[in-house]
Design an enzyme around this catalytic site. Sequence first.
Site, PDB file in Angstrom:
ATOM      1  N   CYS A  41     -41.664-123.244  -6.556  1.00  0.00           N
ATOM      2  CA  CYS A  41     -41.215-121.719  -6.608  1.00  0.00           C
ATOM      3  C   CYS A  41     -42.478-121.089  -5.780  1.00  0.00           C
ATOM      4  O   CYS A  41     -42.231-120.574  -4.506  1.00  0.00           O
ATOM      5  CB  CYS A  41     -41.056-120.998  -7.788  1.00  0.00           C
ATOM      6  SG  CYS A  41     -40.829-119.179  -7.480  1.00  0.00           S
ATOM      7  N   HIS A 442     -28.914 -91.346  -2.617  1.00  0.00           N
ATOM      8  CA  HIS A 442     -28.243 -91.128  -1.158  1.00  0.00           C
ATOM      9  C   HIS A 442     -29.408 -90.860   0.046  1.00  0.00           C
ATOM     10  O   HIS A 442     -30.098 -89.900  -0.537  1.00  0.00           O
ATOM     11  CB  HIS A 442     -27.282 -90.296  -1.168  1.00  0.00           C
ATOM     12  CG  HIS A 442     -26.653 -90.061   0.273  1.00  0.00           C
ATOM     13  ND1 HIS A 442     -25.359 -90.692   0.580  1.00  0.00           N
ATOM     14  CD2 HIS A 442     -26.795 -88.992   1.145  1.00  0.00           C
ATOM     15  CE1 HIS A 442     -25.406 -90.253   1.967  1.00  0.00           C
ATOM     16  NE2 HIS A 442     -25.820 -89.291   2.163  1.00  0.00           N
TER      17      HIS A 442
END
Length: 456
Positions: A41, A442
């Site tokens: 990894c 948002h």
Amino acid sequence: MENFDLIVIGGGPAGYLAAERAGHAGLKTLVIEKRAFGGVCLNEGCVPSKTFLNSAKVLDYANHAANYGVKVEGKNSIDQKFVVERKNGVVKMLVNGVKATLKRNHVNIKEGEAYIEGKVEGGYSIKVGEEKFVGARLIISTGSMPVVPPIPGLRENLETGVVLTNREILDLTEIPKKLVVIGGGVIGLEMASYFSSVGSEVTVVEMLNKIAGPTEAEISSILQKTLEKKGVKFCLGCKVTGVEKDGVIFEKDGKTEKVPADKILCSIGRRAVTQGFGLENIGVNLERGAIVTDDCMRTNVANVYATGDVNGKVMLAHTAYRESEVAVNNILGKKDRMRYNVIPSVIYTNPEVGSVGETEESAKAKGLDVKTVNIPLTYSGRYIAENTDLSGICKLVVNKKTNTLIGAHIIGSYSGEYIVAVSAMIDLEVDIENIKKLVFPHPTVCEIVREAIFQI
Ligand code: NAI
């Protein structure tokens, strides 16, 4: 000879995390690694490929800068030598970080090759060179290696350096003119995405009729089209039958064809590493080449556990982390079980793919009564503001009976980052009505999940 409460064989994500958790909990722990801490990894897989892909993303942005009102003078190109050097720097920093974390958690580290000699009084005898250690318990985390099937010419050309695996390709300091990728799975697609961005002519030869293996069909089709727009060629339903120093031979519908190549990536899957370190001396059961484990990560041998790729279940680093926590918790006498149904997966192509849980197809195959919703990412303001290719979608799968989410499949920017939010909703079995009450920031791309929920 020194005795330990726990000896961990292998210092990849499975091994180092097991050792870290065990050391933190006060177990006298030894972790043995023969090559490099961080395993595949950190050294030659997930992390280095992400440094490559980020350089490609920067280049892609520069090439399309005019779309965003940015003037870039001259021709953009990649400095592959620099990319590799930067990758080596990132890897070094993280590997040192792993070692430092292990030390901070009082874990003993041994660099060398472990060999299991057998059962002795007080546990299992492990030899490293001339030294011997006894572990009351063992965790085997020896990982996996690339599958190199007996395709004529493959092994010979691997030796000469024409054929590469994930290890060698991440050390390439020159961009091949023609790259052929055998296998359109995760490794193949990430490398196809990178090398096509930086200037190679890339052809992917895949045996199945779709790319990205178990990925939801519409998502894999959008990914294929996007990569094709970047210039990647796909030969689907094509079985590789031979490899030569200048190309790959494959069969399609009974006909033989050859695609020319300067370099060839072999990425047709990985297999567990179970040979050569004495597993047979303690009688650990294997099935199809991988160690058999139960949901507590126990093998058939008392006090011997196996975590990570070596058990062949879900070959992902984040699965390995969780499996190692389960193993250590069981060693500590805490109840914990591994569940494999809510493991997110990410393909770090540009655009990236984030998915978790059931697809409509897999849910129906299990006899579940489902509803699905499929909306374009253009419902997200931030997505439109930041992209010019607007082909991303978000698909959710809902179990009608329980009114809970059971799957999510998204292609588009950041999906690999926010898929975990959906994983949590699935894992915690949150009712759809309760998900509707969650507030999303948002403008974000992850608002797409909220939008989709309201369309169910
Ligand atoms: P894979 O299993 O994802 O894909 C291998 C592909 O090769 C399959 O589509 C298969 O149909 C095809 N294939 C097999 N034999 C072939 C032949 N003779 N000719 C043509 N095609 C053939 O394996 P891959 O890509 O090597 O990845 C190995 C492992 O590493 C996987 O378990 C994967 O999950 C993991 N990985 C995960 C990443 C991520 O999470 N982003 C990134 C890279 C690897």
